[in-house]
Write a protein that holds these residues in place. Sequence first.
Motif, short mmCIF file in Angstrom:
data_model
loop_
_atom_site.label_atom_id
_atom_site.label_comp_id
_atom_site.label_asym_id
_atom_site.label_seq_id
_atom_site.Cartn_x
_atom_site.Cartn_y
_atom_site.Cartn_z
N UNK A 46 0.79 -1.20 0.07
CA UNK A 46 -0.16 0.14 -0.05
C UNK A 46 0.95 1.37 0.06
N UNK A 47 1.82 1.34 0.98
CA UNK A 47 2.79 2.25 0.98
C UNK A 47 3.84 2.49 -0.23
N UNK A 48 4.12 1.69 -0.74
CA UNK A 48 4.95 1.58 -2.21
C UNK A 48 4.23 2.54 -3.24
N UNK A 49 3.09 2.65 -3.38
CA UNK A 49 2.29 3.59 -4.32
C UNK A 49 2.43 4.92 -3.65
N UNK A 50 2.24 5.14 -2.60
CA UNK A 50 2.41 6.62 -2.09
C UNK A 50 3.60 6.97 -2.19
N UNK A 51 4.72 6.19 -1.81
CA UNK A 51 6.39 6.56 -2.08
C UNK A 51 6.54 6.77 -3.81
N UNK A 52 5.99 6.09 -4.64
CA UNK A 52 6.14 6.51 -6.05
C UNK A 52 5.72 7.80 -6.40
N UNK A 53 4.63 8.12 -5.69
CA UNK A 53 3.82 9.38 -6.05
C UNK A 53 4.81 10.60 -5.38
N UNK A 54 5.43 10.19 -4.26
CA UNK A 54 6.38 11.06 -3.38
C UNK A 54 7.58 11.42 -4.46
N UNK A 55 8.03 10.41 -5.22
CA UNK A 55 9.07 10.34 -6.11
C UNK A 55 8.79 11.29 -7.37
N UNK A 56 7.60 11.06 -7.76
CA UNK A 56 6.91 11.89 -8.95
C UNK A 56 6.88 13.26 -8.62
N UNK A 57 6.60 13.54 -7.44
CA UNK A 57 6.42 15.03 -6.89
C UNK A 57 7.68 15.56 -6.42
N UNK A 58 8.86 14.94 -6.48
CA UNK A 58 10.12 15.44 -6.24
C UNK A 58 10.32 15.65 -4.94
N UNK A 59 9.41 15.11 -4.06
CA UNK A 59 9.49 15.05 -2.55
C UNK A 59 10.81 14.25 -1.86
N UNK A 60 10.98 13.31 -2.73
CA UNK A 60 12.14 12.01 -2.19
C UNK A 60 12.51 11.73 -3.73
N UNK A 61 13.99 10.92 -3.64
CA UNK A 61 14.48 10.51 -4.71
C UNK A 61 14.49 9.25 -4.61
N UNK A 62 13.98 8.47 -3.82
CA UNK A 62 13.60 7.00 -3.78
C UNK A 62 13.35 6.58 -2.52
N UNK A 63 13.01 5.13 -2.54
CA UNK A 63 12.63 4.45 -1.42
C UNK A 63 12.80 3.01 -1.60
#
Length: 262
Positions: A46-63
Amino acid sequence: MKKKLLVFAMVLLVSNVFAQDKLYLVFEMMKVDNEQEMAYMETENFWEKIHQQRVQSDEIIGWDLWQLLPGGEDQGYQYMTVTLYNNPVSMFKGGDLIENAKRAYPNMKEEDLLKKLNNSAKTRDLAVRIYLEDIANTVGANEMPIGTVAFLDFMKVDLNKYEAYEKAEMDVFQPMHQKQVDDGEKKYWSLMRIMLPVGSDTYASHITVNMFDDVESAFSSNGGGNWDGLTDAQQKAIQAGLDLRDMKVTTLATLLKKVKKN
């Protein structure tokens, strides 16, 4: 004396807060009961998809999600997530998880989404969270396919020996690790300084990471490099570097999931 050492450590932290084009990481160690293993995997899916969105939003560079060994319930934690940032300000702010969750699951009602987020905590216990700065690493191909294996060495260094220890790692040990990478024996090596928590009462101050293609190559490697043919001066430099830190524990990690920008 302790106050002076703590001030020194905080100076190291502040001096690096505004450094750019570096890698900053948050390690979160998860303790998962045996009966919660399946539920925990569903939580990370479930969280993986949220982290993908965070990457796309340039909030993080990876997880990443790693499984840790040994993995018994009485040995602290069994899984680790690693969130990567390109600056410390973003790392310490953390970002807007709720907004990213809404973007990741646009068709989910807000009430159901919040319930899902809150229920995530029931599948695991967040045992440890540490903030780190990557201060040295090898160069070369460092792609991490699923199944990559890493040894994590947790070191404790006295606050007044940080500079000497880090210099020893970079001057003495890093070239040995780089040769292993160049020879194809190892994928990657890095030295990380723990930014928070910091102080004389903390468990560790630094972490080194040695990455390999798989378990077989990890255990066929001789770890720090080939010591054959070293001069007396080189052997003394190695021993001096080893004497600067207390090796607290080594953990074996296997990469289960990863998210990065395409």
